[in-house]
Design an enzyme around this catalytic site. Structure first.
Site, short mmCIF file in Angstrom:
data_model
loop_
_atom_site.label_atom_id
_atom_site.label_comp_id
_atom_site.label_asym_id
_atom_site.label_seq_id
_atom_site.Cartn_x
_atom_site.Cartn_y
_atom_site.Cartn_z
N SER A 98 0.81 -1.23 0.00
CA SER A 98 0.00 0.00 0.00
C SER A 98 0.84 1.27 0.00
O SER A 98 1.54 1.54 -0.96
CB SER A 98 -0.96 -0.04 1.19
N ASP A 240 -2.67 6.44 -3.22
CA ASP A 240 -1.56 5.77 -2.51
C ASP A 240 -1.05 4.64 -3.42
O ASP A 240 -1.53 4.48 -4.55
CB ASP A 240 -2.02 5.26 -1.13
N ASP A 242 -1.38 1.46 -3.82
CA ASP A 242 -2.25 0.45 -4.44
C ASP A 242 -3.61 1.03 -4.82
O ASP A 242 -4.53 0.28 -5.18
CB ASP A 242 -2.39 -0.80 -3.56
N ASP A 244 -6.21 2.21 -3.40
CA ASP A 244 -7.53 2.03 -2.77
C ASP A 244 -7.97 3.34 -2.11
O ASP A 244 -9.10 3.48 -1.68
CB ASP A 244 -7.55 0.85 -1.77
MG MG Z 1 -3.70 1.43 0.11
#
Ligand code: MG
Length: 456
Positions: A98, A240, A242, A244
């Protein structure tokens, strides 16, 4: 049982240290051993340099147990979460750390409904791992591995959930900062399909994350702030590592922390829906409460962590959840954080509003937050919590689902024992900086006195 490897969002660590080949192979074998229907498993990964190798090890571990692996490529986490239910897979693994620095990596383990696996399943996997109760790679019962690209289906689903026509008519412009991560592969293209003129920044995938680092904190987002005001963009967005999460900047170039943009989604989406329940962690700002009161809805608090928000949305049949770190959960799409869905919904809000984004965000009251930590041995944390609860001063409301949150007329105080470090964290929020300071003093006294009293 306390978890040793799984944290708030899967397993993470420094590659070569905790995240080494043997560990990844054995934890993958443990996950595979805990699967009931034996597949298939969907795998995706972020843009980290260590991700391809980890992906190969994980794939081999699952295949060795006869499980079919479907590789959906280098993708944002929400795309793996989208893929698992539509491909009727049993599990999904996203190789990512992440927002952590480049030397980190890890895995997020996704259940058949697209949401990260429950704490109970995490404990079951850890037990299997600790007891070495898993099959090891034999290399002779290889299952097939297929490749699939689901980004078209994923983008189409998002497009089906927003008012494409009005967004296209509005001729918006946006600056997208992909942070050299996987959000770069979807958000610019998604917004362009919506007729938004996109200026992309840091949208080349690079495992060193040289652009502005992996974590999109407002102070690191000076580039989109400058470019936004130069090109006259209606909004800017940064993901960020990844993707999400999404952090937004306004037309005047100011980048806002997630509390205000989440409150804007809350106000916009819920005021148009008959389902006005909003799910958010106990640490969220009073802005979320102000919005709910204004639109006559209901707020549902959860412990801190996106899994709790997702699961609560399903349990209580809610269409919206949000975390102030920029995590937006839009149920009609999927009940998980999704930075790309947030981008499309922001475009829809701006296309349908007669106000610019800075004006929309200015309408929310300003709050002042402070946080600190106090050392406390892990062994006495529970007793300290009980002591605080039995000595609580007058509060308007007390919620104890995750730590102790005290609501006062002039703000709130949240006291939470850290799950990993020997400390208590104290968070306060109030309408002025002075009031926040005074709440913080009271909070520190409350915790310090309890620690002193318990340690005798
Ligand atoms: Mg993330």
């Amino acid at each position: 049982m306390k978890r040793k490897y799984f944290g708030t969002n899967g397993i993470r660590g420094v590659v070569g240290e905790q995240i080494n080949d043997t560990f990844i192979s054995q934890i993958s074998a443990s996950i595979a051993s805990c699967m009931i229907d034996k597949g298939p498993m969907i795998i995706g990964s972020d843009s980290r340099k260590s991700s391809p190798k980890l992906k190969d090890i994980i794939t081999a571990s699952f295949q060795a147990q006869g499980i079919e692996v479907i590789d959906i490529g280098v993708v944002p986490t929400p795309l793996v979460q989208f893929a698992v239910p539509i491909l009727r897979a049993e599990t999904g693994i996203m190789v990512t750390a992440s927002h952590n620095p480049p030397e980190f990596n890890g895995i997020k383990v996704i259940d058949c409904d697209g949401i990260e696996i429950s704490i109970q399943k995490q404990i079951q996997i850890e037990k299997t791992f600790e007891n070495e109760d898993f099959s090891v790679i034999q290399g002779n019962e290889k299952q097939k591995s297929t490749r699939m690209d689901l980004s078209r289906e994923y983008i189409d689903q998002i497009l089906s959930l927003v008012d494409v026509e009005s967004i296209q008519k509005a001729k918006l412009s946006a600056v997208v900062d992909g942070g050299n991560g996987v959000g770069s592969l979807i958000t610019p293209y998604l917004l362009r399909e919506l007729g938004v003129k996109v200026t992309s920044v840091n949208c080349q995938l690079d495992g060193n994350f040289p652009g502005r680092g992996v974590e999109p904190t407002p102070e690191k987002l000076t580039t989109i702030s400058n470019i936004s005001s130069n090109v006259g963009a209606d909004f800017s967005i940064a993901h960020d590592g990844d993707a999400d999460r999404a952090i937004f900047g306004d037309n005047a170039g100011e980048v806002h922390f997630g509390d205000k943009s989440i409150a804007l989604f809350e106000k916009w989406i819920l005021s148009q829906s008959s389902n006005k329940k909003f799910v958010t962690p106990i640490s969220s700002s009073s802005i979320m409460v102000d919005v709910i009161e204004e639109i006559g809805g209901e707020i549902i608090w959860t412990p801190v962590g996106c899994i709790y928000v997702s699961r609560m949305m399903i349990e209580k049949n809610c269409i919206l959840g949000g975390e102030e770190n920029g995590g937006l959960f839009y149920g009609p799409h999927q009940s998980v954080r999704d930075g790309m869905m947030a981008a499309a919904l922001m475009a829809e809000i701006l296309a349908n509003s007669d106000k610019k984004l800075n004006k929309l965000l200015d309408e929310f009251p300003k709050y002042f937050q402070k946080k600190t930590k106090i050392k406390c041995p892990n062994t006495i944390k529970e007793e300290v919590m009980n002591h605080i609860l039995s000595n609580i001063e007058q509060a308007e409301d007390i919620i104890t689902i995750d730590g102790i949150k005290l609501f006062f007329l002039d703000g709130w105080t949240l006291i939470r024992p850290s799950g990993t470090e020997p400390i208590f964290r104290i968070f306060v929020e109030s309408s002025t900086s002075e009031k926040a300071e005074s709440l913080m003093k009271r909070g520190i006294n409350l915790v310090s006195e309890a620690i002193q009293s318990v340690s005798g």
